[in-house]
Design a protein around this motif. Structure first.
Motif, mmCIF file in Angstrom:
data_model
loop_
_atom_site.group_PDB
_atom_site.id
_atom_site.type_symbol
_atom_site.label_atom_id
_atom_site.label_comp_id
_atom_site.label_asym_id
_atom_site.label_seq_id
_atom_site.Cartn_x
_atom_site.Cartn_y
_atom_site.Cartn_z
ATOM 1 N N GLY A 50 -1.596 7.513 5.823
ATOM 2 C CA GLY A 50 -1.267 8.543 6.796
ATOM 3 C C GLY A 50 -2.465 9.067 7.554
ATOM 4 O O GLY A 50 -2.410 10.144 8.153
ATOM 5 N N LYS A 51 -3.569 8.321 7.548
ATOM 6 C CA LYS A 51 -4.763 8.725 8.289
ATOM 7 C C LYS A 51 -4.619 8.305 9.743
ATOM 8 O O LYS A 51 -4.715 7.124 10.072
ATOM 9 C CB LYS A 51 -6.011 8.088 7.677
ATOM 10 N N LEU A 103 -4.670 -1.239 7.830
ATOM 11 C CA LEU A 103 -3.337 -1.124 7.238
ATOM 12 C C LEU A 103 -3.332 -0.117 6.091
ATOM 13 O O LEU A 103 -2.370 0.644 5.925
ATOM 14 C CB LEU A 103 -2.875 -2.497 6.740
ATOM 15 N N LEU A 104 -4.405 -0.100 5.306
ATOM 16 C CA LEU A 104 -4.512 0.863 4.219
ATOM 17 C C LEU A 104 -4.583 2.285 4.772
ATOM 18 O O LEU A 104 -3.928 3.200 4.255
ATOM 19 C CB LEU A 104 -5.755 0.565 3.376
ATOM 20 N N SER A 105 -5.365 2.487 5.830
ATOM 21 C CA SER A 105 -5.466 3.811 6.449
ATOM 22 C C SER A 105 -4.115 4.266 6.981
ATOM 23 O O SER A 105 -3.743 5.443 6.852
ATOM 24 C CB SER A 105 -6.499 3.786 7.583
ATOM 25 N N CYS A 141 0.830 -1.213 0.000
ATOM 26 C CA CYS A 141 0.000 0.000 0.000
ATOM 27 C C CYS A 141 0.860 1.257 0.000
ATOM 28 O O CYS A 141 0.582 2.215 -0.733
ATOM 29 C CB CYS A 141 -0.925 0.000 1.212
ATOM 30 N N VAL A 142 1.912 1.260 0.805
ATOM 31 C CA VAL A 142 2.776 2.433 0.910
ATOM 32 C C VAL A 142 3.469 2.735 -0.416
ATOM 33 O O VAL A 142 3.602 3.896 -0.821
ATOM 34 C CB VAL A 142 3.827 2.234 2.027
ATOM 35 N N GLY A 162 -1.629 -6.094 -1.237
ATOM 36 C CA GLY A 162 -1.731 -4.667 -0.970
ATOM 37 C C GLY A 162 -1.969 -3.875 -2.240
ATOM 38 O O GLY A 162 -2.823 -2.976 -2.284
ATOM 39 N N TRP A 163 -1.244 -4.210 -3.294
ATOM 40 C CA TRP A 163 -1.446 -3.540 -4.589
ATOM 41 C C TRP A 163 -2.864 -3.755 -5.101
ATOM 42 O O TRP A 163 -3.527 -2.812 -5.540
ATOM 43 C CB TRP A 163 -0.443 -4.058 -5.615
ATOM 44 N N GLY A 164 -3.308 -5.006 -5.054
ATOM 45 C CA GLY A 164 -4.649 -5.307 -5.538
ATOM 46 C C GLY A 164 -5.722 -4.594 -4.734
ATOM 47 O O GLY A 164 -6.703 -4.090 -5.296
#
Length: 314
Positions: free
Chosen positions: A215-216, A209-211, A126-127, A265-267
């Motif tokens: 940076g949320k 993990l996405l949040s 994701c990062v 994560g990419w998907g």
């Protein structure tokens, strides 16, 4: 909402997260295992279990809404080619890892420590590409589920049928011996997730993990605590089942878990959403993008398993 009510809601959600982790581990809940069962045994028993989890979430949230309750639910996303591509990447990552995000929790709870690298890889995935994605295209539309309150009738019949089955299980020791089949474990997952969804809103661990990758900070701490409780529940499940062992992971397994997590994560960014969020939020709320993404994920897993058996295991 008062601080006291928020604390009670969080406590309920934390308990539900731990129970959910326990059920995931004891039931070996995993979309990869469900697809493999279809290919090798021509059986969709695990898929039906996953579907039942969605039914419990949908019925629980709909009942809460009809009774006048309020909850925080995510908005929908359009189903696009990006959704399909994301689902395929998510499935490829699950195939590489040999487990979806549910299965990774189950295998970690069994002492396969390399699977702690899967959520780490998911976060790293994701990062690395979040700056390239930008804001997600969102559709500010209500879930079709809430326009179908009549669905409470078949849901009530379903609950009654399940209740009769539990009564017929007989004594508690008989029930305890059979409750953690994949089918019943996913029912427990659906029930406790519905309760936690009503209590604090959507909190799927891939969403946390996405949040974090975005940076949320607001609200992410709560979701990360629930993530920890999820893994604690899985460890307790493995320990009580006698599966928890200290085994050093091989380099190959570690690389598979980390690399597969990155792909997932990419998907998830392309869809957007991890398969836990899709199965327990998107599909129960009848969001079209979630159905498209999960179908694409299942196709990718099936293709990966078929190719592997055709060319690798010969």
């Amino acid at each position: 909402m008062s601080v006291a009510l928020l604390s009670i809601a969080f406590l309920i959600a934390a308990i539900c997260a731990a129970i959910m982790g326990y059920a995931i581990q004891r039931g070996a809940t995993c979309l990869v295992a469900a697809v493999d069962e279809v290919l090798t045994k021509s059986s969709a028993w695990r898929f039906l279990g996953l579907a039942e989890a969605a039914v419990w979430v949908a019925g629980g949230v709909l009942l809460w809404r009809v009774l006048g309750g309020q909850e925080t639910l995510p908005i929908g996303y359009p189903a696009t080619l990006g959704t399909v591509a994301g689902g395929l990447l998510l499935g490829l990552g699950a195939f590489v890892t040999r487990a979806c995000v549910f299965g990774a929790i189950a295998r970690f709870g069994s002492g396969e420590w390399a699977y702690v690298l899967t959520p780490i890889g998911f976060y790293l995935g994701c990062v690395t590409i979040w700056p390239l994605i930008g804001n997600f295209p969102q559709m500010h539309v209500a879930s079709p589920l809430f326009a179908s309150s009549w669905l409470l009738v078949p849901f009530a019949l379903f609950v009654g049928w399940r209740g009769v089955e539990v009564i017929r299980a007989g004594r508690a020791r008989m029930l305890a011996a059979h409750i953690w089949t994949p089918h019943r474990a996913t029912a427990v997952i659906g029930i406790v997730f519905a309760i936690s969804l009503i209590a604090i809103g959507p909190w799927a661990y891939t969403y946390a993990l996405l949040s974090l990758a975005q940076g949320k900070i607001e609200g992410v701490i709560v979701k990360l605590v629930l993530l920890v409780m999820l893994f604690v529940g899985a460890l307790v499940g493995g320990w009580t089942a006698g599966r928890l062992e200290l085994r050093a992971p091989t380099l190959e397994t570690a690389m598979r878990c980390l690399g597969g997590g990155v792909l997932m994560g990419w998907g998830s960014l392309l869809i957007p959403g991890g398969n836990d969020e899709l199965l327990l939020v998107g599909i129960p709320l009848l969001q079209a993008y979630a159905w498209v993404a999960v179908a694409s994920m299942a196709v990718a897993i099936a293709l990966g398993l078929a190719v592997e058996r055709r060319f690798v295991t010969r």
